[in-house]
Write an enzyme that holds these catalytic residues in place. Structure first.
Site, short mmCIF file in Angstrom:
data_model
loop_
_atom_site.label_atom_id
_atom_site.label_comp_id
_atom_site.label_asym_id
_atom_site.label_seq_id
_atom_site.Cartn_x
_atom_site.Cartn_y
_atom_site.Cartn_z
N GLU A 119 56.15 30.96 40.37
CA GLU A 119 56.42 29.80 40.86
C GLU A 119 57.13 28.76 40.04
OE1 GLU A 119 55.79 29.88 43.90
OE2 GLU A 119 53.83 30.75 44.61
N HIS A 142 49.82 23.90 40.87
CA HIS A 142 49.65 24.66 41.84
C HIS A 142 48.12 25.40 41.82
CE1 HIS A 142 49.64 27.57 45.12
NE2 HIS A 142 50.06 28.47 44.37
N HIS A 144 44.57 26.87 44.58
CA HIS A 144 44.24 27.41 45.98
C HIS A 144 42.85 26.81 46.21
CE1 HIS A 144 46.46 31.51 44.70
NE2 HIS A 144 47.35 30.39 45.12
P1 13P Z 1 51.34 33.56 38.90
O1 13P Z 1 50.41 34.50 38.22
O2 13P Z 1 52.75 34.13 38.68
O3 13P Z 1 51.29 32.09 38.46
O4 13P Z 1 51.09 33.41 40.49
C1 13P Z 1 50.00 32.68 40.78
C2 13P Z 1 50.04 32.17 42.38
O5 13P Z 1 49.24 31.53 42.74
C3 13P Z 1 51.39 32.44 43.03
O6 13P Z 1 51.45 31.41 44.16
ZN ZN Z 2 49.50 30.53 44.86
#
Ligand code: 13P
Ligand code: ZN
Length: 270
Positions: A119, A142, A144
Site C-alpha cells: 500500500e 491502514h 482491518h
Molecule cells: P502489506 O503486507 O503489503 O502491507 O499488505 C497488507 C494489507 O493490508 C494490504 O491492504
Molecule cells: Zn489491507
C-alpha cells in the site's frame, strides 16, 4: 546487530511507537496474517551521517511522482510482514527508505532489505498531500478493524456521513476524539494507484480517517499512536452498535441536541 536506531533517540522513539501500535493491532484482532500497514515520516530525525550512508537497494518506482517528498525519509512496514512480528522487532519487519531527488522512486537505506508495504502508493501519496497542506500529521495507518469493515457491507452506511452520524451517537467520546468523522472510499483494488488517489480525495473532504469499503480504514495523525486512537474510538462505537443489535434492538443513539451540546462544550467542528 548494527541499527540506525542506535544513538538516535528521537528516531528510536518514533519507531518504538510503531512497535507499540503494531502490538495493539494484533491484540485487537485487526491484523490477521500480514494485514495492515504503517508508515511514518521520520525526515525530522535524519542526521548528516545517515544522509551519507549508502542505500542498500537501487531506486524502485513508486508509481507516481510526489513533488513534496523529495529527500523525505519514511519508516515503512514491509510487505507480507506481520504486525505481531513488528511489535517485537520493527526494524526486522520494516525498513527506512529515502525518496530520491526525482520524487518518483525510493531507495531502502536501513536496516535490512525489506520491501515496503504494497500500500506504499496510498501512504506516500497521503504524506505528499499532508506536506502540501502544511499539516503537522506525520503518521499513517491502514488496518482491518472488524466491526468497521462489517458496516461497509451495507449500502446504508456508505452514504456520506451516515456511518459518522451513527458512530458519533453511540458514545460521547467518539465525536470528542474523532471530531472529523469517517470518510468513505468506494471499493477499489488494494494497493492500486486509484485507491491512493481516492484516499486523498476523501481525506481532503476534511477527514482524518477514511474507510476503504469492504477492506479497512486509513487514518492519519501527528503520530502513529494518535492515528490508532482515532480508529480505536470509531471501532468501539461500531462494537456498541453491534452489541445493541445482538441484544435484539436498534440503539436509540444520542440525539442531535446532545451531539450539538457536546460540540459546543468541547469546541468541536460542527
Ligand atoms: P502489506 O503486507 O503489503 O502491507 O499488505 C497488507 C494489507 O493490508 C494490504 O491492504
Ligand atoms: Zn489491507
Amino acid at each position: 546487530m548494527k541499527s540506525v536506531l542506535n544513538n538516535r533517540p528521537a528516531l528510536k522513539e518514533d519507531i518504538e511507537k510503531v512497535a507499540e501500535v503494531a502490538g495493539y493491532l494484533w491484540q485487537k484482532g485487526w491484523a490477521e496474517r500480514n494485514g495492515g500497514n504503517i508508515t511514518v515520516n521520520v525526515t525530522a530525525w535524519i542526521d548528516d551521517e545517515l544522509r551519507a550512508q549508502s542505500p542498500i537497494s537501487g531506486p524502485r518506482a513508486i508509481g507516481m511522482t510526489l513533488p513534496r517528498l523529495r529527500d523525505c525519509w519514511f519508516f515503512c512496514k514491509g510487505t507480507g510482514r506481520r504486525m505481531r512480528d513488528l511489535a517485537r522487532d520493527p526494524m526486522a519487519g520494516g525498513a527506512l527508505i529515502r525518496i530520491t531527488d526525482d520524487c518518483a522512486h525510493y531507495q531502502i537505506v536501513a536496516d535490512r532489505l525489506v520491501t515496503p508495504t504494497s500500500e506504499l502508493p496510498s501512504h506516500l501519496a497521503v504524506h505528499d498531500y499532508l506536506l502540501a497542506k502544511g499539516s503537522p500529521y506525520r503518521a499513517s495507518l491502514h488496518t482491518h478493524p472488524t466491526e468497521l469493515v462489517a458496516l461497509t457491507h451495507n449500502k446504508k452506511w456508505l452514504e456520506k456521513d451516515a456511518a459518522t452520524r451513527m458512530l458519533w451517537s453511540m458514545i460521547p467520546e467518539t465525536k470528542a476524539f474523532c471530531p472529523r468523522g469517517l470518510g468513505i472510499v468506494p471499493y477499489l483494488l488494494p494497493s492500486s494507484l486509484e485507491l491512493a488517489e481516492a484516499t486523498i480525495r476523501t481525506l481532503d473532504q476534511d477527514y482524518d480517517v477514511v474507510m476503504w469499503e469492504k477492506h479497512g480504514v486509513f487514518a492519519v495523525d501527528t503520530d502513529i499512536v494518535s492515528a490508532f486512537d482515532q480508529v480505536d474510538v470509531l471501532n468501539k462505537a461500531a462494537q456498541i452498535y453491534g452489541a445493541a443489535r445482538n441484544m435484539g434492538f436498534e440503539p436509540d443513539g444520542m440525539t442531535d441536541a446532545q451531539l450539538r451540546e457536546l460540540s459546543d462544550a468541547f469546541d468541536l467542528p460542527k
